[in-house]
Design a protein around this motif. Structure first.
Motif, short mmCIF file in Angstrom:
data_model
loop_
_atom_site.label_atom_id
_atom_site.label_comp_id
_atom_site.label_asym_id
_atom_site.label_seq_id
_atom_site.Cartn_x
_atom_site.Cartn_y
_atom_site.Cartn_z
N UNK A 61 0.84 -1.20 0.00
CA UNK A 61 0.00 0.00 0.00
C UNK A 61 0.87 1.25 0.00
N UNK A 62 1.91 1.25 0.83
CA UNK A 62 2.84 2.37 0.87
C UNK A 62 3.53 2.54 -0.48
N UNK A 63 3.94 1.44 -1.09
CA UNK A 63 4.64 1.50 -2.38
C UNK A 63 3.82 2.22 -3.43
N UNK A 64 2.52 2.02 -3.42
CA UNK A 64 1.68 2.63 -4.47
C UNK A 64 1.06 3.94 -4.03
N UNK A 65 1.58 4.52 -2.93
CA UNK A 65 1.22 5.89 -2.58
C UNK A 65 0.24 6.07 -1.43
N UNK A 66 -0.17 4.98 -0.80
CA UNK A 66 -1.08 5.11 0.34
C UNK A 66 -0.28 5.47 1.60
N UNK A 67 -0.94 6.10 2.54
CA UNK A 67 -0.38 6.34 3.86
C UNK A 67 -0.71 5.08 4.66
N UNK A 68 0.24 4.16 4.73
CA UNK A 68 -0.02 2.84 5.32
C UNK A 68 1.04 2.48 6.35
N UNK A 69 0.59 1.74 7.37
CA UNK A 69 1.46 1.40 8.49
C UNK A 69 1.17 -0.01 8.98
N UNK A 70 2.18 -0.68 9.47
CA UNK A 70 2.02 -1.96 10.15
C UNK A 70 1.84 -1.66 11.63
N UNK A 71 0.75 -2.16 12.20
CA UNK A 71 0.48 -1.94 13.63
C UNK A 71 1.64 -2.50 14.44
N UNK A 72 2.09 -1.73 15.42
CA UNK A 72 3.18 -2.17 16.28
C UNK A 72 4.54 -1.66 15.87
N UNK A 73 4.67 -1.14 14.65
CA UNK A 73 5.95 -0.56 14.24
C UNK A 73 6.18 0.72 15.02
N UNK A 74 7.43 1.00 15.31
CA UNK A 74 7.77 2.16 16.13
C UNK A 74 7.32 3.48 15.51
N UNK A 75 7.22 3.54 14.20
CA UNK A 75 6.85 4.79 13.54
C UNK A 75 5.37 4.88 13.19
N UNK A 76 4.58 3.88 13.57
CA UNK A 76 3.14 3.90 13.28
C UNK A 76 2.46 4.96 14.15
N UNK A 77 1.70 5.86 13.53
CA UNK A 77 0.99 6.88 14.31
C UNK A 77 -0.26 6.29 14.97
N UNK A 78 -0.96 7.10 15.72
CA UNK A 78 -2.20 6.65 16.33
C UNK A 78 -3.29 6.57 15.27
N UNK A 79 -4.21 5.64 15.47
CA UNK A 79 -5.34 5.49 14.56
C UNK A 79 -6.45 6.42 15.01
N UNK A 80 -7.24 6.92 14.05
CA UNK A 80 -8.32 7.84 14.42
C UNK A 80 -9.49 7.72 13.46
N UNK A 81 -10.51 8.51 13.72
CA UNK A 81 -11.72 8.50 12.90
C UNK A 81 -11.36 8.69 11.43
N UNK A 82 -11.98 7.87 10.60
CA UNK A 82 -11.74 7.97 9.17
C UNK A 82 -10.61 7.09 8.66
N UNK A 83 -9.78 6.58 9.56
CA UNK A 83 -8.71 5.67 9.15
C UNK A 83 -9.28 4.28 8.90
N UNK A 84 -8.44 3.37 8.43
CA UNK A 84 -8.85 2.00 8.19
C UNK A 84 -7.87 1.02 8.80
N UNK A 85 -8.39 -0.10 9.26
CA UNK A 85 -7.57 -1.16 9.83
C UNK A 85 -7.85 -2.45 9.07
N UNK A 86 -6.82 -3.03 8.48
CA UNK A 86 -6.93 -4.34 7.84
C UNK A 86 -6.49 -5.37 8.87
N UNK A 87 -7.40 -6.25 9.24
CA UNK A 87 -7.09 -7.30 10.22
C UNK A 87 -7.15 -8.65 9.52
N UNK A 88 -6.10 -9.43 9.73
CA UNK A 88 -6.00 -10.75 9.09
C UNK A 88 -5.96 -11.80 10.19
#
Length: 179
Positions: A61-88
């Motif tokens: 997702x990041x490669x193709x231009x999305x603002x995307x993060x892996x949960x738990x990574x040190x640089x992941x920001x906080x999640x908020x209204x309007x964001x999306x979470x992909x859970x597998x």
């Protein structure tokens, strides 16, 4: 899976083909519609090997231009209204996964779940579900689910960028170069 000493890779291919063929086009369309919002930040998570698939999805997702993060990574920001979470989650019942989905929903984020159990707790928490219908398998552990989830997410991303003539150039430009 009936494996042949000469071609276990073909048995794996056949199993994955069966799983991908059973995925609901309506569920994929709903997931695509969710992911199509380029203003939404995306967070991806799962536990164990599903977590590795989530990291790969966040990376693509990041490669193709999305603002995307892996949960738990040190640089992941906080999640908020309007964001999306992909859970597998194969089972849809993994405690940490459910905790993250509940937190995300509580913060007003949308949840996209990939699970083999459409009646699971995770599916009930999600706004959109992709049912990954795994079957009897000769593969180890949850490999059939994990491989299928990876291919489905990559296919969604490919479909989202299908009309973007700059998608491959964007991917090359955003690909890691400190290697």
């Amino acid at each position: 899976m009936s494996t042949s000493v000469d071609s276990p890779w073909l048995a794996v291919r056949d199993e994955i083909t069966g799983v991908l063929s059973a995925v609901s086009p309506a569920q994929m369309a709903a997931a695509k519609a969710m992911l199509a919002d380029r203003h939404r930040r995306w967070f991806c998570s799962g536990q164990g090997r599903s977590g590795l698939v989530a990291q790969m999805a966040a990376m693509r997702l990041m490669h193709v231009g999305f603002d995307a993060h892996a949960v738990g990574e040190a640089t992941a920001p906080s999640i908020s209204r309007g964001d999306g979470l992909v859970m597998i989650s194969n089972s849809g019942e993994t405690p940490v996964t459910l905790h993250f989905a509940r937190l995300a929903a509580g913060f007003g984020a949308q949840v996209l779940a990939l699970t083999s159990r459409p009646t699971s707790t995770l599916a009930g928490l999600a706004n959109t579900v992709i049912h990954v219908q795994t079957t009897e398998t000769g593969q180890f552990g949850g490999s059939l689910f994990e491989l299928s989830a990876l291919l489905l997410l990559d296919a969604l991303i490919l479909e989202l960028t299908g009309n973007d003539t700059d998608a491959h150039a964007t991917m090359r430009a955003r690909h890691a170069n400190l290697q």
